[in-house]
Design a protein around this motif. Structure first.
Motif, short mmCIF file in Angstrom:
data_model
loop_
_atom_site.label_atom_id
_atom_site.label_comp_id
_atom_site.label_asym_id
_atom_site.label_seq_id
_atom_site.Cartn_x
_atom_site.Cartn_y
_atom_site.Cartn_z
N HIS A 34 -101.22 58.48 -47.07
CA HIS A 34 -99.96 59.17 -47.35
C HIS A 34 -100.17 60.68 -47.40
CE1 HIS A 34 -96.44 60.51 -49.74
NE2 HIS A 34 -95.82 59.48 -49.18
N GLU A 35 -101.26 61.11 -48.02
CA GLU A 35 -101.57 62.54 -48.09
C GLU A 35 -101.83 63.12 -46.70
OE1 GLU A 35 -101.25 64.30 -50.66
OE2 GLU A 35 -101.34 62.93 -52.36
N TYR A 68 -91.15 58.74 -47.67
CA TYR A 68 -91.03 58.01 -48.93
C TYR A 68 -92.04 58.53 -49.94
CZ TYR A 68 -87.89 54.58 -46.83
OH TYR A 68 -86.82 53.98 -46.25
N PHE A 128 -93.40 56.95 -42.88
CA PHE A 128 -93.81 56.53 -44.22
C PHE A 128 -93.93 57.73 -45.16
CE2 PHE A 128 -94.94 52.72 -41.96
CZ PHE A 128 -94.85 51.70 -42.89
N GLY A 129 -94.21 58.91 -44.60
CA GLY A 129 -94.34 60.11 -45.40
C GLY A 129 -93.03 60.58 -46.00
N LEU A 186 -94.99 58.73 -52.90
CA LEU A 186 -96.32 58.14 -53.00
C LEU A 186 -96.25 56.76 -53.65
CD1 LEU A 186 -99.35 59.02 -52.56
CD2 LEU A 186 -99.38 59.60 -54.99
N SER A 187 -97.01 55.82 -53.12
CA SER A 187 -97.13 54.45 -53.65
C SER A 187 -95.82 53.67 -53.59
CB SER A 187 -97.65 54.47 -55.10
OG SER A 187 -98.89 55.11 -55.18
N ASP A 218 -102.57 55.47 -50.49
CA ASP A 218 -102.21 56.78 -51.03
C ASP A 218 -102.89 57.92 -50.28
OD1 ASP A 218 -100.65 55.52 -52.84
OD2 ASP A 218 -101.83 55.99 -54.61
N ARG A 241 -96.43 48.95 -47.70
CA ARG A 241 -96.74 50.31 -48.18
C ARG A 241 -97.94 50.82 -47.40
NH1 ARG A 241 -99.82 51.41 -53.47
NH2 ARG A 241 -100.66 52.93 -52.02
#
Length: 731
Positions: free
Chosen positions: A463-464, A396, A393-394, A398-399, A460, A457
């Protein structure tokens, strides 16, 4: 997660040493030795992962050893790809490995690729030996395969425990779920009941349940109660002892004599006897996110608790809302970030700096350490095969709203999805995604008509965290517009808004996965040179970019398994597409491609081919889905499971008869269907025993689609979509 570099490599070597052993004629033994070496250090890496997660062992020596193992694994992976590519280039007919080996096995001993591989293997084996010697010298033990080790006891302070001691004034948004849970506990079934409060780490589950647990109504209703914090390294006997002690404390009783020396069976029997005829509540602690107004209220309480009467000053209001939005309702994050900002100057510069460098602050700022740790716990708790899937997923932005179908195909092409009996890879990948959703790590955005999740998704903040882990593990490099170069061992690159100048310098031949986002131009000359530099690439995704040309050089990408041209401006496919022997998935949705070259019939591993011709000038009509022309000999693509959208009027009856040979098809979409091909279509459909989803669209609004001749519809058929006039369906 050091093992991420080794486990997939072992999985890759196994079929290479069995099904295609003759490919490695002369060096088979050496490759088998490397596989054994990898297995011997697999347990060491698992142990290193466990210790790192528990923060028990922060030794730089262990970190260095793990780093060196990862580097050697990287060399092995690249060496295998280069060897197989070199061997394939000596095959003039490109009919596949096995037929080639049977015809020219006697030449393999003199092939240059073999000698190169032999030399590389010697160096790799020497590297393994040096790593082992250094580990022995500094007492970093390699554990024998299968012996394992006891999980290290966690020594770090779990930041979630802080929420157990929050005052009511610091908590917002739990009144309704608190009262609901209390009602379920007190007024619900008199029999033993399990209530689960689930969600991603940091959502406030512990805070909510603690307020329910401490409520006087709950305390008065139950005879005894216990709160058990279950860590990753919990001991079942300690857990049972803690439960018994807490029950006894509530009732002001002494615990059983000799309890500390009891074994598991004795503790269980003692506990069962004690709870007979009693009402009890036990919380096992390791909702949802706060709505916007409550998130804002909590943020203001924390950020402005010393100033402005817990209200946001007007000059910081817009930026504050942006910061709160990043938290996406996560109470832990809102509290931590608000607390951090309360220590800073109330200036736009200070707050903008945190907003723009959020990922960096999350990794280094002690005020945000609890957020990092809690979100990391959810990742560390995953089984190995799901860790790589979540890390993807990283790649892609953010959001980003991800297409689940595309994501799963990328996982498959990367080798993340493990074969289970006769299950289709697509179905196994779907199970992986559902497990990540059930663990509250992935959010569902859209569900299709068939109940399958189509868009998803991640949070956020998660994702970080993933970006940090990708960098630590050399899993992927995100090349952004701010960078002018790229160094490192990563085999995956995500290119986002980067300039052509940077890409032209980018000649990392070992890269095997490339995803592009927000790239405005791909000149023909650039693409030709670009593809020459990436001959080991397996995953190539140009979706939603301005790509308008696919050069002949694409045929040199022997290892390519996945090609995505969705929503690009590509008009034609080169004939060299037929050289892509390992291509399994190709998406060409919403492109200007009107015809597929006959050479595609050479791609015998192709599983999914989804095409759709799109012309921005075309009028809206019944036939808004425009088919793409295929040569009638498509029946040789026996591995196809999904084929959309075929222009049935181009090959007519011959094409339809060939489709009947594709017995593995589960999804088929045909457009421009005429009455003329109706009978042939019915016969072909009857042969498609695996068909689940069929879409048929007529050539115009007046054309009748006649499916009456079907005597026995496919037994697996679940969805039938007809666009046009339909004759009476068979009973």
């Amino acid at each position: 997660m050091a093992e991420t570099a080794v486990s997939p490599l072992i999985n890759r070597l196994i079929p290479l040493l069995t099904q295609e052993a003759k490919l490695l004629r002369g060096i088979h033994r050496e490759v088998a030795d490397i596989k054994d070496e990898l297995e011997s250090i697999q347990s060491f890496l698992k142990d290193a992962d466990a210790r790192a997660a528990a923060e028990e062992d922060t030794s730089e020596g262990v970190k260095t050893c793990v780093k060196q193992v990862r580097e050697v694994a990287f060399r092995i992976d690249v060496a295998i790809d280069r060897y197989l590519l070199d061997v394939a280039q000596h095959d003039p007919h490109r009919r596949g490995f096995i037929s080639f080996v049977h015809k020219t096995a006697h030449l393999l001993k003199t092939l240059k690729p073999r000698h190169k591989m032999e030399s590389e293997i010697k160096e790799i084996k020497a590297s393994f030996q040096k790593i082992k010697e250094r580990s022995d010298r500094y007492q970093f033990k390699f554990i024998d395969q299968g012996s394992g080790s006891s999980a290290p006891k966690a020594r770090w302070q779990d930041p979630r425990k802080d929420s157990l001691y929050l005052d009511d004034i610091d908590i917002v948004g739990i009144e309704f779920p608190r009262d609901t849970l209390i009602s379920w506990l007190v007024n619900g079934s008199p029999h033993r009941t399990v209530l689960s409060v689930v969600g991603m780490g940091g959502l406030g589950k512990t805070t909510l349940v603690k307020k329910v647990y401490d409520h006087q109504i709950v305390r008065g209703h139950f005879d005894c109660h216990a709160w058990i914090s279950v860590s990753q390294s919990y001991n079942i006997e300690d857990l049972l002892r803690s439960m018994i002690k807490q029950f006894c404390e509530v009732r002001m009783e002494l615990p059983p004599v000799g309890m500390d020396s009891m074994d598991e069976g004795s503790l269980i029997n003692n506990l069962r006897d004690y709870l007979q005829q009693k009402r009890y509540v036990v919380v096992f602690d390791d909702l949802q996110p706060l709505p916007p107004e409550m998130a804002w209220e909590l943020f203001c309480k924390r950020a402005f608790r010393f100033d402005f009467g817990a209200h946001c000053p007007q000059e910081l209001e817009k930026l504050s809302h942006e910061i709160v939005k990043k938290c996406q309702g996560l109470p832990l994050a809102i509290t931590a970030i608000g607390g951090l900002l309360s220590t800073k100057n109330m200036t736009l510069f200070e707050w903008r700096n945190l907003h723009d460098n959020f990922g960096f602050e999350l990794g280094r700022n002690p005020h945000l350490a609890s957020v990092n740790k809690v979100l990391s716990l959810s990742f560390e708790d995953l089984p190995y095969h799901l860790k790589s899937c979540l890390l993807y997923f990283g790649m892609y932005p953010l959001s980003f709203a991800l297409s689940c179908g595309i994501l799963i195909e990328q996982w498959i092409a990367e080798g993340f999805v493990n074969k289970i009996n006769d299950k289709a890879f697509k179905d196994i990948g779907q199970e992986y995604l559902i497990e990540l959703i059930n663990r509250s790590l992935v959010q569902v955005l859209k569900i299709g008509y068939d109940g399958v999740i189509t868009l998803c998704r991640i949070h956020d903040l998660l994702h970080e965290i993933i970006l940090q882990k990708m960098e630590d593990l050399s899993f992927c490099h995100v090349l952004s517009k701010e960078e002018s170069s790229f160094e490192g061992l990563s085999t995956r690159v995500s290119v986002n808004r980067s300039s052509l100048g940077v890409l032209e310098q980018f000649k990392k031949s070992h890269i095997h996965s490339l995803l592009f986002f927000n790239i405005n131009e791909f000149p023909i000359s650039f693409m030709s040179k670009f593809l020459q530099n990436f001959k080991l690439v397996k995953v190539l995704d140009f979706e939603n970019t301005s790509l308008d040309h696919l050069p002949e050089e694409v045929g040199n990408l022997f290892h390519l398994r996945y090609l995505n041209l969705n929503n690009t401006k590509v008009k034609t496919l080169p004939n060299s597409i037929g050289k892509l022997q390992n291509l399994e998935t190709s998406f060409m949705w919403q492109t200007a491609i009107q015809e597929i070259p006959v050479r595609i019939n050479m791609l015998h591993k192709l599983r999914r081919l989804i095409v759709r011709y799109f012309d921005a000038k075309m009028e809206l009509s019944l036939n808004i889905i425009r088919g793409v022309k295929f040569h009638w000999s498509i029946g040789c693509l026996k591995a196809l499971t999904e084929l959309k959208n075929v222009d049935a009027n181009y090959g007519r009856v011959k094409l339809i008869e060939e489709l009947g040979k594709l017995s593995q098809l589960t999804d088929l979409a045909l457009v421009n269907v005429t009455r003329e091909i109706g009978r042939a279509l019915c016969v072909s459909i009857e042969n498609m025993n695996c068909l689940k989803d069929l879409f048929v669209s007529s050539i115009n609004e007046d054309e009748v689609i006649d499916l009456q001749p079907i005597s026995s519809p496919p037994k697996c058929l679940q969805f039938l979509h007809i666009q046009g006039r339909l004759a009476k369906l068979p009973d």
